[in-house]
Design a protein around this motif. Structure first.
Motif, short mmCIF file in Angstrom:
data_model
loop_
_atom_site.label_atom_id
_atom_site.label_comp_id
_atom_site.label_asym_id
_atom_site.label_seq_id
_atom_site.Cartn_x
_atom_site.Cartn_y
_atom_site.Cartn_z
N ASP B 96 82.42 -15.40 33.86
CA ASP B 96 83.10 -15.22 35.14
C ASP B 96 83.67 -16.57 35.60
N VAL B 97 84.97 -16.71 35.46
CA VAL B 97 85.62 -17.95 35.89
C VAL B 97 86.46 -17.72 37.14
N SER B 98 86.21 -16.63 37.83
CA SER B 98 87.03 -16.33 39.01
C SER B 98 86.93 -17.42 40.06
N ALA B 99 85.80 -18.13 40.12
CA ALA B 99 85.66 -19.16 41.16
C ALA B 99 86.75 -20.22 41.04
N HIS B 100 87.22 -20.48 39.82
CA HIS B 100 88.27 -21.47 39.65
C HIS B 100 89.54 -21.07 40.40
N LEU B 101 89.81 -19.79 40.43
CA LEU B 101 91.02 -19.32 41.09
C LEU B 101 90.81 -19.19 42.59
N VAL B 102 89.65 -18.71 42.95
CA VAL B 102 89.36 -18.55 44.38
C VAL B 102 89.26 -19.92 45.05
N ASN B 103 88.58 -20.85 44.40
CA ASN B 103 88.45 -22.19 44.98
C ASN B 103 89.80 -22.89 45.12
N ALA B 104 90.67 -22.63 44.17
CA ALA B 104 91.96 -23.34 44.16
C ALA B 104 92.83 -22.98 45.36
N ARG B 105 92.52 -21.85 45.98
CA ARG B 105 93.37 -21.50 47.13
C ARG B 105 92.67 -21.66 48.46
N ALA D 7 77.72 -17.49 57.99
CA ALA D 7 78.34 -18.81 57.96
C ALA D 7 78.28 -19.40 56.56
N VAL D 8 77.12 -19.30 55.95
CA VAL D 8 77.01 -19.86 54.60
C VAL D 8 77.72 -18.98 53.58
N ALA D 9 77.64 -17.70 53.83
CA ALA D 9 78.32 -16.79 52.91
C ALA D 9 79.80 -17.15 52.85
N LEU D 10 80.33 -17.53 53.99
CA LEU D 10 81.74 -17.88 54.03
C LEU D 10 82.05 -19.09 53.16
N LEU D 11 81.08 -19.95 53.01
CA LEU D 11 81.29 -21.09 52.12
C LEU D 11 81.71 -20.61 50.74
N PHE D 12 81.15 -19.48 50.36
CA PHE D 12 81.35 -18.99 49.00
C PHE D 12 82.48 -17.98 48.92
N ALA D 13 82.76 -17.39 50.06
CA ALA D 13 83.75 -16.32 50.03
C ALA D 13 85.14 -16.91 49.91
N CYS D 14 86.04 -16.06 49.51
CA CYS D 14 87.43 -16.47 49.45
C CYS D 14 87.94 -16.68 50.85
N VAL D 15 88.39 -17.88 51.15
CA VAL D 15 88.87 -18.15 52.50
C VAL D 15 90.19 -17.42 52.74
N ALA D 16 91.03 -17.44 51.75
CA ALA D 16 92.30 -16.73 51.89
C ALA D 16 92.16 -15.36 51.24
N GLY D 17 91.77 -14.40 52.03
CA GLY D 17 91.43 -13.07 51.53
C GLY D 17 92.67 -12.24 51.21
N PRO D 18 92.46 -10.96 50.92
CA PRO D 18 93.54 -10.05 50.58
C PRO D 18 94.63 -10.07 51.65
N GLN D 156 96.71 -16.40 43.38
CA GLN D 156 96.81 -15.67 44.64
C GLN D 156 96.04 -14.35 44.64
N VAL D 157 95.85 -13.80 43.49
CA VAL D 157 95.42 -12.41 43.39
C VAL D 157 93.94 -12.23 43.05
N VAL D 158 93.37 -13.20 42.32
CA VAL D 158 92.01 -13.01 41.82
C VAL D 158 90.94 -13.29 42.87
N GLU D 159 90.03 -12.36 43.03
CA GLU D 159 88.80 -12.56 43.79
C GLU D 159 87.64 -12.39 42.82
N GLU D 160 86.46 -12.78 43.23
CA GLU D 160 85.31 -12.60 42.36
C GLU D 160 85.07 -11.11 42.08
N TRP D 161 85.31 -10.28 43.07
CA TRP D 161 84.99 -8.86 42.97
C TRP D 161 86.12 -8.01 42.41
N GLY D 162 87.26 -8.62 42.09
CA GLY D 162 88.38 -7.85 41.59
C GLY D 162 89.69 -8.53 41.96
#
Lengths: 333, 333, 333, 333
Positions: B96-105, D7-18, D156-162
């Motif tokens: 799972d390398v999705s973090a590379h893409l998510v982190n980049a944005r 708050a911490v979950a957000l650290l890991f979540a995609c900041v720029a969501g769908p 732009q498109v990839v998230e961890e979950w899809g």
């Protein structure tokens, strides 16, 4: 017949398999954060095991000599569905008792199992990211931009099935001297605060108070007290953590330890010393130094018993290409 | 609010949770194969760890004394998609390398990672039955009909998430004296034949030839040579195996060893001594004796080096309710 | 070579595979709850599709005639990690973008993909129990004791890989007339209460108010309003539900409908009509009648638009041996 | 309390969501293969459903009129462990009968199930990549370099979950006119050869021979005969395939069809028309045209019955962020 399948399979397979890349990709621009290339590592460009190179026969022999009482303390937490997990991490298990039903209808079923001995078995299915619970990370888990330890790039290292360098199959068993540093005790608290940065002075203070020293090849474990929240208040546990600062990591690396760990989920302090540089401590450890880290250690028992020096043993399932293994190391004293 | 959810959750949860059953279910008819109740075990009705009770401080201390050179030999095979597997067993990993893409944005992405330090990470997803590769079975893996070790029944022990007795979370770290018995060498062959039954005379012969003895608390490992087929000819590897006969297991149990293992997939001979009673050896070990077993050990290196006595260390991920763990024990000498 | 593998594989495989058992196991004692054998079913002892036998060409033709505007309404909820789930149910997905990295290093990589056309792809890994979200259950999902529809027993039906009767591969596509019964509207509420038992009088009242009738082969869907909680307040959603009582189910069965469903997680009322008999409604439907059920339908749009009669279409992935499929039926009007 | 976790979950979540990204990333260099930007698509820059925009009410109404006999033909193959799979693709299912044991020990167990009605249930665990079997791909499955349909980038498109655009939750039900083109019959063979490129002349020839025409909104299915190998000779099946060439795809797109599919694993010919550009046909369809594709259709029955025009219905589980769904469409005539 097989050859035809293989031919097409090759269309999909990685053409440049493990080990094919002869050296880290050359720089194609500046590294992030004004970094200069940090490779080759202390252990050479081809090295995959970083500070585990310090696990010398001499260190192993000396460590074995620390066993005086023959007591074994388990340093691993039990992993189950209630384990604290960040978004994106998961772990789920389902028992499989179907064999009991399938065996019961075999022509030679004895009673309700297979054969005259009526044998039956139970297995389970697990699915998840194995970056949960007490874990040993591979140094391939973290990168700076797309650069790993020794400068290899994501493009060079990633396969569909895992990473072709730094996977857990490359990580040797760890049998060495262990040292526990009880920083909570040093500070006179049950639990260090979230974001508390453990300093070199703290480390030196704990060593003095505990009358131990750090040696090459050591496994250096930190008791912060934060781990008491694990499984009791997962929200607070994950909301941050105390941990060794960057100076401590460099200090430990200079002393050629083999591995370090803590009773927290990410080893370094969170929030970190520099809020603009998240998780800088483990990033530095894995990517620049090749220093291995252990997370979510159950250090309470050692701290309670004031056992600060011991034989540290850690063996792990060697799954190819994985970035971590769920483990439960043991301290023998 | 939570209470409402919990109320309904309880509808689905096991009402009689772990430990609630006070004692093994009474017999409701004859046991299979003319068996008489084999419980309580040598270690008592409530016992869950069988022969691992032999891991006494004295045994641990003595074992530590066996480390003379400081060499560590890995006894685990690498687990990957090519591992030999029986129908119904599976293991699959995806990186799972999705973090590379998510982190980049992220708004604060530095270069192509999170923060000024451009941190990135890689994880993996695994899914499978963990009854594959080098493994330590829990004694809860096998039954006689629906009876486990100490007489507990499937109906008492099974939960949706695993088994509530005998799960891998109950299995302590194993640090003890290890002995390798090279039966292939004794017989003057590279590999014992499929179905070959290792006898007590073989064991005694190997002990004499190797000038070692069996002691209480030992980990007794067999080198049959069969393991050389692992990953090279999986079909043949799985088509049968040599292994210790029932007499050997009883002989070892009488000597109070802690654990035994082999370089084969099921420890005992296949086909077995009595074709009408398949897998009778591990069934007897787990269900009646509580004697722990290790499978698919990589014993070649020890055999080649003629290292027959060593410190045996085995720590494993403590997943709740599992019947096995993928492991890689180590021999230290 | 293969034959050797197959020989051993057979040791583990179910000797009595699908279809081998000639008839349901004879009774070996009284059935639970004073039941008399409920088999053979209306459709015969060998039948696996119950009321889907009512999907006759005539019913299909008539249903197609209901399409007047050409509008299509999706009746499925989106399945993701936030879906309401009971303990033991799970679903997790991880994206897999590894192909982008693997392709980029192929010798013939064009730009950053495979070939001159630089092709790349993204896949995903899913793991879970597929008894979540909007689903079509197989009638093999529920039993009375160990007896299925038509009297087959768990021992006859269970394989390691699924069920050898009543799996989703046996369930045909559903193309038929659909009827929505808006019981919330009939009662003048936005949402029926938890535990509300929909009666035959309610059904008849709704039919009269909506000026529709029930015909053989119909898909009869209930709008209770309870589904509005789905994804908004999962706790409350799972804490119970309104639903058709046992009389309604028998009434529908007498009218030879093909399938019924609701905007709730288990179709029948929870708590049920008889607290001592949990989930009696779906149990009766699946096990005794062979009447198929749909859960977690998104019925809001049809209810809002007052579309009560339509062409109902439902196709599903045909996974062998599964007890349910995640679906999203459509109403065409 | 929750806020801290979040708050911490957000650290890991995609900041720029769908949906946050306002438009496709600007070009940062030349596109692969000398391509010019192919976006915005015929349906606009924000469009996610490509040619499914052609599913108009008029098309739906007309399609419903094609049902004359009321026969339903299943176009899906059964998915199980023997399904042909390329390396990296997997699918595994294990039955879960643990509820039978857990229910049997509830205090209110009736017979051997929960409650006086002795209810029990069976579920299953599935794990795998759902790019197997009969499937409907999302147009987000394939890229040119890192560019998707409409020019969006992987970053732009990839998230961890899809994927946050083009996931299967965006794909509507498909109810439209279906046309089967039996190219094998046209050529007088049971099975077209591997690598055979179906031409526009072939399509026109088949239309003439079959006396049908292509209309806007159609589902155009190809019978090549190659699918007869599926599950019978998986090696040969995967070793290549016949399929429509690039001209055919452009011809179909010009006629504004909604979706196309075949009885092969990748739709286009393999090897392809230009060996230096692998899988150019589906790449063009998904990435440039937004034309949806179906794979591994079971077209034999329609071909045998010479049913060339029908109501095509396809509903699928709407899993968020997935790139494909396992499906089984149906033809109604």
């Amino acid at each position: 017949m097989l050859s035809r399948f293989v031919a097409v399979a090759l269309l999909f397979a990685c053409v440049a398999g493990p080990g094919v890349a002869a050296s880290p990709a050359p720089l194609d621009g500046p590294l992030p954060d004004g970094q200069q290339p940090w490779w080759p590592s202390r252990y050479g460009e081809e090295d995959q095991i970083g500070t585990l190179n310090e696990l010398t026969p001499a260190a192993v022999r000396a460590a074995a000599g620390l066993v005086r009482r023959g007591e074994v303390v388990d340093l691993g937490r039990v992993l189950d569905g209630d384990t604290p997990k960040f978004p994106g991490r998961s772990w789920h298990q389902t028992v499989d008792v179907s064999a009991h039903l399938v065996n019961a209808r075999r022509p030679d079923a004895g009673g309700a199992g297979w054969g005259r001995n009526a044998i039956n078995w139970i297995t389970e299915v697990q699915a998840g990211t194995f970056q949960v619970g007490t874990q040993l990370d591979s140094i391939g888990h973290i990168q700076i931009g797309d650069r790993f330890y020794n400068g290899w790039t994501t493009k060079q290292v990633v396969e569909e099935w895992g990473i072709n360098r730094f996977g857990m199959e490359t990580v040797p068993p760890v049998v060495t001297r262990g040292v526990l540093l009880d920083i909570a005790r040093l500070k006179g608290v049950a639990r260090l605060d979230k974001g508390y940065v453990i300093t070199v002075a703290d480390v030196e203070g704990a060593l003095a108070a505990q009358r131990v020293e750090i040696r090459a090849g050591d496994a250096v474990l930190f008791h912060t007290g934060w781990g008491a929240l694990y499984g009791r208040d997962n929200e607070q546990f994950l909301s941050g953590e105390p941990g060794p600062g960057l100076d401590v990591v460099n200090w430990l690396y200079a002393r050629r330890i083999a591995v370090t760990g803590a009773d927290t989920w990410s080893y370094g302090p969170v929030p970190g010393e520099d809020p603009a540089r998240p998780f800088l401590v483990p990033q530095t450890m894995y990517t620049k130094l090749g220093l291995f880290g252990l997370e979510n250690l159950k250090t309470e028992e050692l701290a309670d018993k004031q056992v600060y020096e011991f034989l540290f043993v850690l063996t792990h399932g060697r799954t190819r290409g994985s970035t971590a293994a769920v483990v439960a190391p043991a301290a023998v004293y």
